[in-house]
Motif scaffolding. Structure first.
Motif, PDB file in Angstrom:
ATOM      1  N   SER A   9       0.843  -1.188   0.000  1.00 29.04           N
ATOM      2  CA  SER A   9       0.000   0.000   0.000  1.00 29.04           C
ATOM      3  C   SER A   9       0.881   1.241   0.000  1.00 29.04           C
ATOM      4  CB  SER A   9      -0.907  -0.022   1.221  1.00 29.04           C
ATOM      5  OG  SER A   9      -0.149   0.216   2.371  1.00 29.04           O
ATOM      6  N   PRO A  10       0.343   2.352  -0.490  1.00 33.47           N
ATOM      7  CA  PRO A  10       1.138   3.578  -0.512  1.00 33.47           C
ATOM      8  C   PRO A  10       1.573   4.002   0.888  1.00 33.47           C
ATOM      9  CG  PRO A  10      -0.831   3.808  -1.866  1.00 33.47           C
ATOM     10  CD  PRO A  10      -0.915   2.476  -1.197  1.00 33.47           C
ATOM     11  N   GLU A  11       0.748   3.732   1.903  1.00 35.59           N
ATOM     12  CA  GLU A  11       1.119   4.081   3.272  1.00 35.59           C
ATOM     13  C   GLU A  11       2.325   3.276   3.735  1.00 35.59           C
ATOM     14  OE1 GLU A  11      -2.395   3.330   5.528  1.00 35.59           O
ATOM     15  OE2 GLU A  11      -3.379   5.144   4.825  1.00 35.59           O
ATOM     16  N   LEU A  12       2.313   1.984   3.400  1.00 35.46           N
ATOM     17  CA  LEU A  12       3.418   1.105   3.781  1.00 35.46           C
ATOM     18  C   LEU A  12       4.709   1.538   3.085  1.00 35.46           C
ATOM     19  CD1 LEU A  12       4.156  -1.313   5.486  1.00 35.46           C
ATOM     20  CD2 LEU A  12       3.509  -2.778   3.597  1.00 35.46           C
ATOM     21  N   LYS A  17      10.012   4.237   3.415  1.00 37.98           N
ATOM     22  CA  LYS A  17      10.916   5.308   2.991  1.00 37.98           C
ATOM     23  C   LYS A  17      11.329   6.167   4.188  1.00 37.98           C
ATOM     24  CE  LYS A  17       9.567   5.860  -1.839  1.00 37.98           C
ATOM     25  NZ  LYS A  17       8.987   6.751  -2.836  1.00 37.98           N
ATOM     26  N   GLU A  18      10.355   6.490   5.057  1.00 39.95           N
ATOM     27  CA  GLU A  18      10.638   7.291   6.243  1.00 39.95           C
ATOM     28  C   GLU A  18      11.600   6.563   7.175  1.00 39.95           C
ATOM     29  OE1 GLU A  18      10.815  10.562   8.452  1.00 39.95           O
ATOM     30  OE2 GLU A  18       9.717  10.448   6.556  1.00 39.95           O
ATOM     31  N   THR A  20      13.785   4.289   6.319  1.00 35.06           N
ATOM     32  CA  THR A  20      15.088   4.273   5.651  1.00 35.06           C
ATOM     33  C   THR A  20      15.796   5.618   5.841  1.00 35.06           C
ATOM     34  OG1 THR A  20      14.239   2.718   3.999  1.00 35.06           O
ATOM     35  CG2 THR A  20      16.241   3.897   3.433  1.00 35.06           C
ATOM     36  N   LYS A  21      15.045   6.728   5.718  1.00 34.02           N
ATOM     37  CA  LYS A  21      15.626   8.060   5.930  1.00 34.02           C
ATOM     38  C   LYS A  21      16.132   8.212   7.360  1.00 34.02           C
ATOM     39  CE  LYS A  21      12.949  10.775   2.603  1.00 34.02           C
ATOM     40  NZ  LYS A  21      11.957  11.846   2.471  1.00 34.02           N
ATOM     41  N   LYS A  22      15.339   7.757   8.343  1.00 30.27           N
ATOM     42  CA  LYS A  22      15.738   7.856   9.750  1.00 30.27           C
ATOM     43  C   LYS A  22      17.010   7.056  10.002  1.00 30.27           C
ATOM     44  CE  LYS A  22      11.319   8.815  11.969  1.00 30.27           C
ATOM     45  NZ  LYS A  22      10.299   8.322  12.910  1.00 30.27           N
ATOM     46  N   ARG A  23      17.093   5.863   9.427  1.00 34.47           N
ATOM     47  CA  ARG A  23      18.293   5.020   9.600  1.00 34.47           C
ATOM     48  C   ARG A  23      19.522   5.720   9.009  1.00 34.47           C
ATOM     49  NH1 ARG A  23      15.638  -0.803   8.150  1.00 34.47           N
ATOM     50  NH2 ARG A  23      14.729  -1.185  10.184  1.00 34.47           N
ATOM     51  N   LYS A  24      19.347   6.326   7.840  1.00 35.49           N
ATOM     52  CA  LYS A  24      20.467   7.028   7.206  1.00 35.49           C
ATOM     53  C   LYS A  24      20.905   8.220   8.056  1.00 35.49           C
ATOM     54  CE  LYS A  24      19.715   5.786   2.374  1.00 35.49           C
ATOM     55  NZ  LYS A  24      19.391   6.271   1.032  1.00 35.49           N
ATOM     56  N   ARG A  25      19.911   8.989   8.598  1.00 42.86           N
ATOM     57  CA  ARG A  25      20.243  10.124   9.449  1.00 42.86           C
ATOM     58  C   ARG A  25      20.962   9.657  10.709  1.00 42.86           C
ATOM     59  NH1 ARG A  25      14.718  13.418   9.094  1.00 42.86           N
ATOM     60  NH2 ARG A  25      14.063  11.277   9.126  1.00 42.86           N
ATOM     61  N   THR A  26      20.441   8.595  11.327  1.00 47.97           N
ATOM     62  CA  THR A  26      21.064   8.059  12.533  1.00 47.97           C
ATOM     63  C   THR A  26      22.484   7.596  12.226  1.00 47.97           C
ATOM     64  OG1 THR A  26      18.899   7.357  13.343  1.00 47.97           O
ATOM     65  CG2 THR A  26      20.836   6.344  14.367  1.00 47.97           C
ATOM     66  N   LYS A  27      22.648   6.908  11.118  1.00 50.50           N
ATOM     67  CA  LYS A  27      23.977   6.429  10.712  1.00 50.50           C
ATOM     68  C   LYS A  27      24.917   7.613  10.482  1.00 50.50           C
ATOM     69  CE  LYS A  27      26.234   3.500   7.308  1.00 50.50           C
ATOM     70  NZ  LYS A  27      26.057   2.682   6.107  1.00 50.50           N
ATOM     71  N   THR A  28      24.412   8.660   9.836  1.00 47.61           N
ATOM     72  CA  THR A  28      25.215   9.854   9.573  1.00 47.61           C
ATOM     73  C   THR A  28      25.620  10.529  10.881  1.00 47.61           C
ATOM     74  OG1 THR A  28      24.076  10.186   7.466  1.00 47.61           O
ATOM     75  CG2 THR A  28      25.266  12.073   8.371  1.00 47.61           C
ATOM     76  N   VAL A  29      24.687  10.646  11.810  1.00 45.15           N
ATOM     77  CA  VAL A  29      24.982  11.264  13.102  1.00 45.15           C
ATOM     78  C   VAL A  29      26.019  10.441  13.854  1.00 45.15           C
ATOM     79  CG1 VAL A  29      24.017  11.807  15.366  1.00 45.15           C
ATOM     80  CG2 VAL A  29      22.786  12.487  13.306  1.00 45.15           C
ATOM     81  N   VAL A  30      25.849   9.133  13.891  1.00 41.51           N
ATOM     82  CA  VAL A  30      26.780   8.253  14.605  1.00 41.51           C
ATOM     83  C   VAL A  30      28.176   8.349  13.977  1.00 41.51           C
ATOM     84  CG1 VAL A  30      27.343   5.840  15.092  1.00 41.51           C
ATOM     85  CG2 VAL A  30      25.026   6.683  15.484  1.00 41.51           C
ATOM     86  N   VAL A  31      28.244   8.297  12.658  1.00 43.08           N
ATOM     87  CA  VAL A  31      29.542   8.396  11.972  1.00 43.08           C
ATOM     88  C   VAL A  31      30.175   9.762  12.254  1.00 43.08           C
ATOM     89  CG1 VAL A  31      30.630   8.529   9.695  1.00 43.08           C
ATOM     90  CG2 VAL A  31      29.026   6.687  10.190  1.00 43.08           C
ATOM     91  N   SER A  32      29.378  10.826  12.245  1.00 41.72           N
ATOM     92  CA  SER A  32      29.904  12.174  12.522  1.00 41.72           C
ATOM     93  C   SER A  32      30.441  12.276  13.942  1.00 41.72           C
ATOM     94  CB  SER A  32      28.820  13.228  12.301  1.00 41.72           C
ATOM     95  OG  SER A  32      28.407  13.235  10.959  1.00 41.72           O
ATOM     96  N   VAL A  33      29.705  11.721  14.903  1.00 38.98           N
ATOM     97  CA  VAL A  33      30.146  11.754  16.300  1.00 38.98           C
ATOM     98  C   VAL A  33      31.441  10.961  16.466  1.00 38.98           C
ATOM     99  CG1 VAL A  33      29.579  10.979  18.633  1.00 38.98           C
ATOM    100  CG2 VAL A  33      27.879  12.208  17.279  1.00 38.98           C
TER     101      VAL A  33
END
Length: 172
Positions: A9-12, A17-18, A20-33
């Motif tokens: 479904s489009p909601e799923l 996607k959301e 996946t974006k959160k994981r990428k942001r978290t990964k970016t923050v962790v790598v930056s720290v």
């Protein structure tokens, strides 16, 4: 219906996607720290190595000159007493070279009036000095925050304290 044929479904799809974006942001923050911590550790290590090298090279960098003296009774005395009360032009110099040699001079004249030379080794808080004429002695080091504050030289019946002068040792 099988999973392959089942359409999401489009909601799923939006949730995935959301996520996946959160994981990428978290990964970016962790790598930056982690990168910031590693860089901070490298900077601290460089500062510590620099201070260590500065402390280690301090003995070679300066010409050391008499700053105070004590007699056999451990009373502070004027430096002119060491030579003779009549002399007011007391001088002295102690310099160490990176090749393991040193020069020691203490007279009311000029260095050519009585410079002694030899080889030395630094061991913890003392310098073992081997004079060219065959005698061996130890110069005690006093430190403050890791830096040499004074070098104690036993000279006849006196303890003469040498401190770093503004004059830099140009000999290598």
């Amino acid at each position: 219906m099988s999973k392959k044929t089942k359409k999401s479904s489009p909601e799923l799809i939006a949730q995935k996607k959301e996520l996946t974006k959160k994981r990428k942001r978290t990964k970016t923050v962790v790598v930056s720290v982690i990168a910031a911590v590693v860089i901070a550790c490298i900077v601290v290590a460089c500062i510590l190595v620099s201070q260590y090298l500065d402390r280690a090279n301090q003995i070679y960098k300066y010409v050391w000159t008499p700053v105070s003296a004590k007699n056999a009774s451990d009373d502070e005395v004027d430096l002119s007493e060491i030579y003779n009360v009549m002399y007011s032009n007391y001088k002295g110099r102690l310099s160490f070279n990176k090749d393991g040699t040193f020069e020691f001079w203490m007279t009311p004249g000029i260095p050519e009036d009585g410079t002694h030379t030899g080889k030395f080794e630094v061991e913890d808080d003392k310098i073992i000095a081997n004079f060219d004429e065959g005698t061996q002695t130890e110069f005690a080091l006093t430190r403050e925050n890791g830096y040499i504050k004074t070098i104690l030289v036993n000279y006849e019946d006196y303890k003469v304290y040498f401190g770093e002068s503004a004059e830099e040792n140009t000999a290598d």
